[in-house]
Write a protein that holds these residues in place. Sequence first.
Motif, mmCIF file in Angstrom:
data_model
loop_
_atom_site.group_PDB
_atom_site.id
_atom_site.type_symbol
_atom_site.label_atom_id
_atom_site.label_comp_id
_atom_site.label_asym_id
_atom_site.label_seq_id
_atom_site.Cartn_x
_atom_site.Cartn_y
_atom_site.Cartn_z
ATOM 1 N N HIS A 94 0.805 -1.222 0.000
ATOM 2 C CA HIS A 94 0.000 0.000 0.000
ATOM 3 C C HIS A 94 0.840 1.275 0.000
ATOM 4 O O HIS A 94 0.298 2.379 -0.087
ATOM 5 C CB HIS A 94 -0.969 -0.014 1.179
ATOM 6 N N LYS A 97 0.408 3.924 -3.671
ATOM 7 C CA LYS A 97 -0.971 4.345 -3.406
ATOM 8 C C LYS A 97 -1.946 3.869 -4.475
ATOM 9 O O LYS A 97 -3.143 3.721 -4.219
ATOM 10 C CB LYS A 97 -1.040 5.873 -3.294
ATOM 11 N N LYS A 100 -3.561 -2.053 -5.024
ATOM 12 C CA LYS A 100 -4.535 -2.479 -4.019
ATOM 13 C C LYS A 100 -4.157 -3.767 -3.282
ATOM 14 O O LYS A 100 -4.715 -4.034 -2.213
ATOM 15 C CB LYS A 100 -5.921 -2.620 -4.643
#
Length: 334
Positions: A94, A97, A100
């Motif tokens: 993560h 950004k 997922k």
Amino acid sequence: MMVWQRIGATLLMVALPSVTLGQSAPSPAPGANPIVRDRFTADPAPLVIGDRLYLYVGHDEAGPGEMFNMRDWRVYSTTDMKTWTDHGAIMHVHDFKWAKKDAWAAQAIAKHGKYWFYAAVEHDDTHPGKAIGVAVSDSPTGPFVDAKGSALITNGMTPKGDHSWEDIDPTVFTDDDGTTWIAWGNRQAYIARLKPNMIEIDGDITEITPPHFEEGPWLHKRGDLYYLTYASLDRSTHENERVSYATAPSIRGPWTYRGELTGSARNSFTIHPGIAQFRSNWYLFLHHAGLRIGDREGALGRRAVTVEYLRYNPDGTMKPVVQTDAGVSVPPPR
């Protein structure tokens, strides 16, 4: 200790090894396989900096019924190939950004006084499918941060594949002229030049798929020969991946298939090569799924990194490698 054991109609006294109550099994010899025994690790990628070898790995955390659960990358280092220092997690999925999930295979390289980390992840819904990101750090042990703010390679950039995980398993290599290249893929193998900024593709993406290519490419050079080593799968004869390789007179090819380097990994469909020269010896890093930690058995998503000596023939071809428990705890074979 003596115990009675019935064999057919005969009762025999049998000697068993003496075990002290609470005594644990003997510790493995330094350098024995697997390298890491307190957690499950996979997809090894070595990087030599001076007198230390750094090993970047994925962290397998699959539970019951899970195929893969990988959320961060870790690094270990050694000065003698016998004892390893755990530097902990260097990046979480993560931290990209735009990603997922899935902290899949990665490799780090040194350039411009920094350390560049190329990693496969699952992109968010803006670019569905697997993608490759690039992170950077001032230290080989991190922490690493996203160097681009977006993916370097997305699924839409290589539309030949008929599945969403075509763009995985990056390998990076800097040639003698200072140009850095990146190769990657699943079912198809691709290569591209990187711009000097290390965060953009410079020119076209070229397909270089060798026979039986499945995934996990690794680029290196020895003498005048370039090597493309990879996880291979001949679906007509094999159920699990093996390691095969090709050679070329230039990073641009043409690539000549040289055959299989290893057999399949223990208890594992996948296998993933990483190659480095360190302190006058060459090493081949792999993984298998033969490690047990507590009540957790090795599995597809619970693998363990290993290392073996790598040797070459006079013509530059690599000698077949047998995967062992001894690893580098014993002297290299002649």
